[in-house]
Design an enzyme around this catalytic site. Structure first.
Site, PDB file in Angstrom:
ATOM      1  N   SER A  38      59.572 -25.833   3.505  1.00 10.31           N
ATOM      2  CA  SER A  38      58.261 -26.465   3.360  1.00 10.31           C
ATOM      3  C   SER A  38      57.149 -25.463   3.074  1.00 10.31           C
ATOM      4  O   SER A  38      56.948 -24.509   3.832  1.00 10.31           O
ATOM      5  CB  SER A  38      57.949 -27.199   4.671  1.00 10.31           C
ATOM      6  OG  SER A  38      56.564 -27.364   4.833  1.00 10.31           O
ATOM      7  N   GLY A  39      56.412 -25.709   1.996  1.00 14.39           N
ATOM      8  CA  GLY A  39      55.279 -24.839   1.670  1.00 14.39           C
ATOM      9  C   GLY A  39      54.226 -24.857   2.769  1.00 14.39           C
ATOM     10  O   GLY A  39      53.686 -23.808   3.149  1.00 14.39           O
ATOM     11  N   LEU A  40      53.962 -26.051   3.286  1.00 10.21           N
ATOM     12  CA  LEU A  40      52.959 -26.177   4.354  1.00 10.21           C
ATOM     13  C   LEU A  40      53.384 -25.367   5.581  1.00 10.21           C
ATOM     14  O   LEU A  40      52.593 -24.607   6.145  1.00 10.21           O
ATOM     15  CB  LEU A  40      52.789 -27.658   4.734  1.00 10.21           C
ATOM     16  CG  LEU A  40      51.956 -27.954   5.979  1.00 10.21           C
ATOM     17  CD1 LEU A  40      50.517 -27.522   5.788  1.00 10.21           C
ATOM     18  CD2 LEU A  40      52.012 -29.438   6.330  1.00 10.21           C
ATOM     19  N   ASP A  50      47.623 -24.273   3.022  1.00 12.75           N
ATOM     20  CA  ASP A  50      48.618 -24.758   2.047  1.00 12.75           C
ATOM     21  C   ASP A  50      47.922 -24.955   0.699  1.00 12.75           C
ATOM     22  O   ASP A  50      47.867 -26.059   0.160  1.00 12.75           O
ATOM     23  CB  ASP A  50      49.225 -26.067   2.571  1.00 12.75           C
ATOM     24  CG  ASP A  50      50.400 -26.549   1.733  1.00 12.75           C
ATOM     25  OD1 ASP A  50      50.981 -25.739   0.992  1.00 12.75           O
ATOM     26  OD2 ASP A  50      50.734 -27.747   1.836  1.00 12.75           O
ATOM     27  N   ASP A  77      60.348 -26.093  -1.590  1.00 13.32           N
ATOM     28  CA  ASP A  77      59.077 -26.700  -1.989  1.00 13.32           C
ATOM     29  C   ASP A  77      58.361 -25.692  -2.889  1.00 13.32           C
ATOM     30  O   ASP A  77      57.824 -24.690  -2.409  1.00 13.32           O
ATOM     31  CB  ASP A  77      58.270 -26.974  -0.712  1.00 13.32           C
ATOM     32  CG  ASP A  77      56.889 -27.519  -1.001  1.00 13.32           C
ATOM     33  OD1 ASP A  77      56.568 -27.742  -2.176  1.00 13.32           O
ATOM     34  OD2 ASP A  77      56.136 -27.739  -0.024  1.00 13.32           O
ATOM     35  N   ASP A  79      55.689 -26.195  -4.661  1.00 12.33           N
ATOM     36  CA  ASP A  79      54.300 -26.604  -4.934  1.00 12.33           C
ATOM     37  C   ASP A  79      54.177 -27.078  -6.394  1.00 12.33           C
ATOM     38  O   ASP A  79      55.041 -27.800  -6.870  1.00 12.33           O
ATOM     39  CB  ASP A  79      53.330 -25.444  -4.630  1.00 12.33           C
ATOM     40  CG  ASP A  79      53.276 -25.143  -3.132  1.00 12.33           C
ATOM     41  OD1 ASP A  79      53.611 -26.033  -2.336  1.00 12.33           O
ATOM     42  OD2 ASP A  79      52.896 -24.025  -2.766  1.00 12.33           O
ATOM     43  N   GLU A 106      55.688 -30.374  -7.779  1.00 13.80           N
ATOM     44  CA  GLU A 106      54.811 -31.547  -7.723  1.00 13.80           C
ATOM     45  C   GLU A 106      53.827 -31.532  -8.885  1.00 13.80           C
ATOM     46  O   GLU A 106      53.440 -30.455  -9.367  1.00 13.80           O
ATOM     47  CB  GLU A 106      54.076 -31.574  -6.379  1.00 13.80           C
ATOM     48  CG  GLU A 106      53.133 -30.408  -6.149  1.00 13.80           C
ATOM     49  CD  GLU A 106      52.732 -30.223  -4.677  1.00 13.80           C
ATOM     50  OE1 GLU A 106      53.627 -30.167  -3.806  1.00 13.80           O
ATOM     51  OE2 GLU A 106      51.529 -30.112  -4.410  1.00 13.80           O
ATOM     52  N   LYS A 112      47.407 -25.545  -5.775  1.00 14.87           N
ATOM     53  CA  LYS A 112      47.486 -26.903  -5.215  1.00 14.87           C
ATOM     54  C   LYS A 112      46.726 -26.983  -3.897  1.00 14.87           C
ATOM     55  O   LYS A 112      46.334 -25.951  -3.321  1.00 14.87           O
ATOM     56  CB  LYS A 112      48.954 -27.330  -5.037  1.00 14.87           C
ATOM     57  CG  LYS A 112      49.870 -26.449  -4.214  1.00 14.87           C
ATOM     58  CD  LYS A 112      49.629 -26.356  -2.731  1.00 14.87           C
ATOM     59  CE  LYS A 112      49.827 -27.613  -1.954  1.00 14.87           C
ATOM     60  NZ  LYS A 112      51.192 -27.967  -1.666  1.00 14.87           N
ATOM     61  N   ASN A 114      47.091 -29.203  -0.151  1.00 13.40           N
ATOM     62  CA  ASN A 114      48.020 -30.083   0.565  1.00 13.40           C
ATOM     63  C   ASN A 114      47.651 -31.556   0.325  1.00 13.40           C
ATOM     64  O   ASN A 114      46.477 -31.926   0.323  1.00 13.40           O
ATOM     65  CB  ASN A 114      47.997 -29.769   2.070  1.00 13.40           C
ATOM     66  CG  ASN A 114      49.011 -30.616   2.818  1.00 13.40           C
ATOM     67  OD1 ASN A 114      48.708 -31.726   3.256  1.00 13.40           O
ATOM     68  ND2 ASN A 114      50.224 -30.126   2.929  1.00 13.40           N
ATOM     69  N   SER A 115      48.668 -32.380   0.148  1.00 13.61           N
ATOM     70  CA  SER A 115      48.469 -33.777  -0.253  1.00 13.61           C
ATOM     71  C   SER A 115      47.700 -34.612   0.772  1.00 13.61           C
ATOM     72  O   SER A 115      47.168 -35.668   0.434  1.00 13.61           O
ATOM     73  CB  SER A 115      49.818 -34.439  -0.495  1.00 13.61           C
ATOM     74  OG  SER A 115      50.547 -33.701  -1.418  1.00 13.61           O
ATOM     75  N   ARG A 149      58.255 -34.266  -8.077  1.00 11.43           N
ATOM     76  CA  ARG A 149      57.476 -34.972  -7.049  1.00 11.43           C
ATOM     77  C   ARG A 149      56.269 -35.644  -7.684  1.00 11.43           C
ATOM     78  O   ARG A 149      55.450 -34.985  -8.331  1.00 11.43           O
ATOM     79  CB  ARG A 149      57.059 -33.952  -5.994  1.00 11.43           C
ATOM     80  CG  ARG A 149      56.001 -34.409  -5.036  1.00 11.43           C
ATOM     81  CD  ARG A 149      55.989 -33.465  -3.852  1.00 11.43           C
ATOM     82  NE  ARG A 149      54.744 -33.446  -3.142  1.00 11.43           N
ATOM     83  CZ  ARG A 149      54.490 -32.674  -2.091  1.00 11.43           C
ATOM     84  NH1 ARG A 149      55.428 -31.851  -1.649  1.00 11.43           N
ATOM     85  NH2 ARG A 149      53.334 -32.703  -1.493  1.00 11.43           N
ATOM     86  N   HIS A 180      55.592 -39.552  -3.116  1.00  7.30           N
ATOM     87  CA  HIS A 180      54.841 -39.194  -1.907  1.00  7.30           C
ATOM     88  C   HIS A 180      53.790 -40.267  -1.603  1.00  7.30           C
ATOM     89  O   HIS A 180      53.238 -40.883  -2.521  1.00  7.30           O
ATOM     90  CB  HIS A 180      54.168 -37.833  -2.094  1.00  7.30           C
ATOM     91  CG  HIS A 180      53.978 -37.077  -0.815  1.00  7.30           C
ATOM     92  ND1 HIS A 180      54.357 -37.553   0.420  1.00  7.30           N
ATOM     93  CD2 HIS A 180      53.456 -35.838  -0.565  1.00  7.30           C
ATOM     94  CE1 HIS A 180      54.080 -36.661   1.347  1.00  7.30           C
ATOM     95  NE2 HIS A 180      53.524 -35.605   0.784  1.00  7.30           N
TER      96      HIS A 180
END
Ligand code: SPV
Ligand code: MG
Length: 285
Positions: A38-40, A50, A77, A79, A106, A112, A114-115, A149, A180
Site C-alpha cells: 500500500s502506497g498510503l 500519500d 500500489d 499510484d 490509478e 497523486k 490519497n483518494s 484502478r 474505488h
C-alpha cells in the site's frame, strides 16, 4: 500461485496490506495468499503524506524488503505511475528485478493525492492512462499482471464515465479493474460490477464500506478484496498507547503483558535459524 493465475482461475483472493518486511511476514504467517503493498501505508510508515512525497526508489526499497521476506505474491500500489509512461516503464523493469510481477496504477495525475482526501480530484485523460497501461504490459511481459484502478466514482464522476474508463483500460490490456469508492455501503461498487458483467476480474477496497460482508462481495462478482491500511492503522494505535503509558508511568509494569514477547519478535526475524547457522559456520573448532 501468482496473481495472474489466480485471476485467470477466478480464485477469491484477499490482499492484505503490508508496509515493510516485518508486516509482510506477519501477513504471510497469518495465512493470507497475497499482499497489497500500500502506497498510503508505506508512506505513513516513513512519516510522509500519500502524495508521492516519497520517491519511487524509496518505495522500491521497502517493497524489496517485503519481496525478500515472503513467498506469497505482492501487488504493488504504483499510484499514478510516478510520472508518465517513461516512469512506468522504469518502475516495471525495477519490479521485475526484485521478483514482483503485479502492479496497480490509478487514473489520477502525478503527483497523486490519497483518494479519501478532498472531493472531485482531477483524473488523467483516458488516452494518456491507456498508454501507461500499454507501456506497463509491454515491459512486464506475459507473466506480469496490471490492475487498472478506476477513480471516477471516488472522484465524483458518473457511473457511465467509470464504465467507459474501465472499458478503455481493458482494451489497452489491463488484466483486472480496481473500482474505488468511498461510500459507506458498497452499492455503487456493486452497480458497477453488475454493469461490467465480468468482462475482467474486479478488485474493491472496502475501507469506507467496512460493514459489507465478504459473501456480499462474492455474490456481487467481486473476487478480489484489498484490506488496504489496517496493519499500519493498528500499529499506530498500539504504538501511541504504549508510548503514552511508558511516558506517563515511567514504568513498564503495565506494558509487559500487552505487547509481543521478545520470543515472538525473534521468531519473526528468524533468530533461531541463525543460531543453527552459528553452529554450522561460526563454531570455534
Ligand atoms: C493505498 O492503500 O495506498 C491505496 C488505497 O491506494 S486507498 O488509500 O484507499 O486509496
Ligand atoms: Mg495508494
Amino acid at each position: 500461485m501468482n496473481i495472474k493465475e489466480k485471476l485467470k482461475k477466478n480464485i477469491q483472493t484477499q490482499f492484505m496490506e503490508a508496509h515493510n518486511g516485518l508486516s509482510a511476514k506477519i501477513v504471510e504467517q497469518v495465512g493470507f495468499q497475497a499482499i497489497w503493498a500500500s502506497g498510503l501505508s508505506i508512506s505513513a510508515s516513513m512519516g510522509l503524506s500519500d502524495r508521492n512525497e516519497a520517491s519511487w526508489s524509496q518505495i522500491i526499497n521497502v517493497i524489496e524488503q517485503m519481496s525478500d521476506n515472503v513467498d506469497i505474491p505482492i501487488l504493488v500500489d504504483g499510484d499514478s505511475g510516478f510520472g508518465n509512461y517513461i516512469n512506468v516503464i522504469r518502475f516495471v523493469k525495477k519490479l521485475k528485478k526484485i521478483s514482483i510481477h503485479a502492479l496497480c496504477i490509478e487514473d489520477k495525475l502525478f503527483p497523486k493525492i490519497n483518494s479519501f482526501i478532498g472531493e472531485n480530484q482531477d483524473l488523467a485523460p483516458i488516452d494518456e492512462f491507456c498508454n501507461k497501461i500499454k507501456a506497463a504490459k509491454d515491459t512486464g511481459g506475459n507473466n506480469f499482471t496490471l490492475v487498472a484502478r478506476v477513480e471516477a466514482l471516488i472522484s465524483g464522476k458518473s457511473m457511465e464515465e467509470a464504465l467507459e474508463r474501465a472499458e478503455a483500460y481493458k482494451e489497452a490490456g489491463a488484466d483486472a479493474i480496481l473500482i474505488h469508492s468511498k461510500k459507506h455501503y458498497a452499492h455503487e461498487v456493486f452497480e458497477f460490477s453488475k454493469n461490467w458483467n465480468n468482462k475482467l476480474p474486479l478488485f474493491a477496497v472496502p475501507t469506507k464500506y467496512y460493514k459489507t460482508s465478504y459473501s456480499e462481495f462474492i455474490e456481487n462478482g467481486i473476487n478480489n478484496l484489498i484490506w488496504a491500511n489496517h496493519l499500519i492503522r493498528s500499529s499506530i494505535r498500539s504504538m501511541k498507547e504504549t508510548a503514552k503509558i511508558i511516558h506517563d508511568e515511567k514504568s513498564l509494569v503495565n506494558i509487559e503483558n500487552k505487547i509481543s514477547t521478545l520470543d515472538e519478535l525473534f521468531d519473526l526475524t528468524n533468530e533461531r535459524n541463525i543460531e543453527k547457522l552459528e553452529k554450522l559456520y561460526n563454531s570455534k573448532g
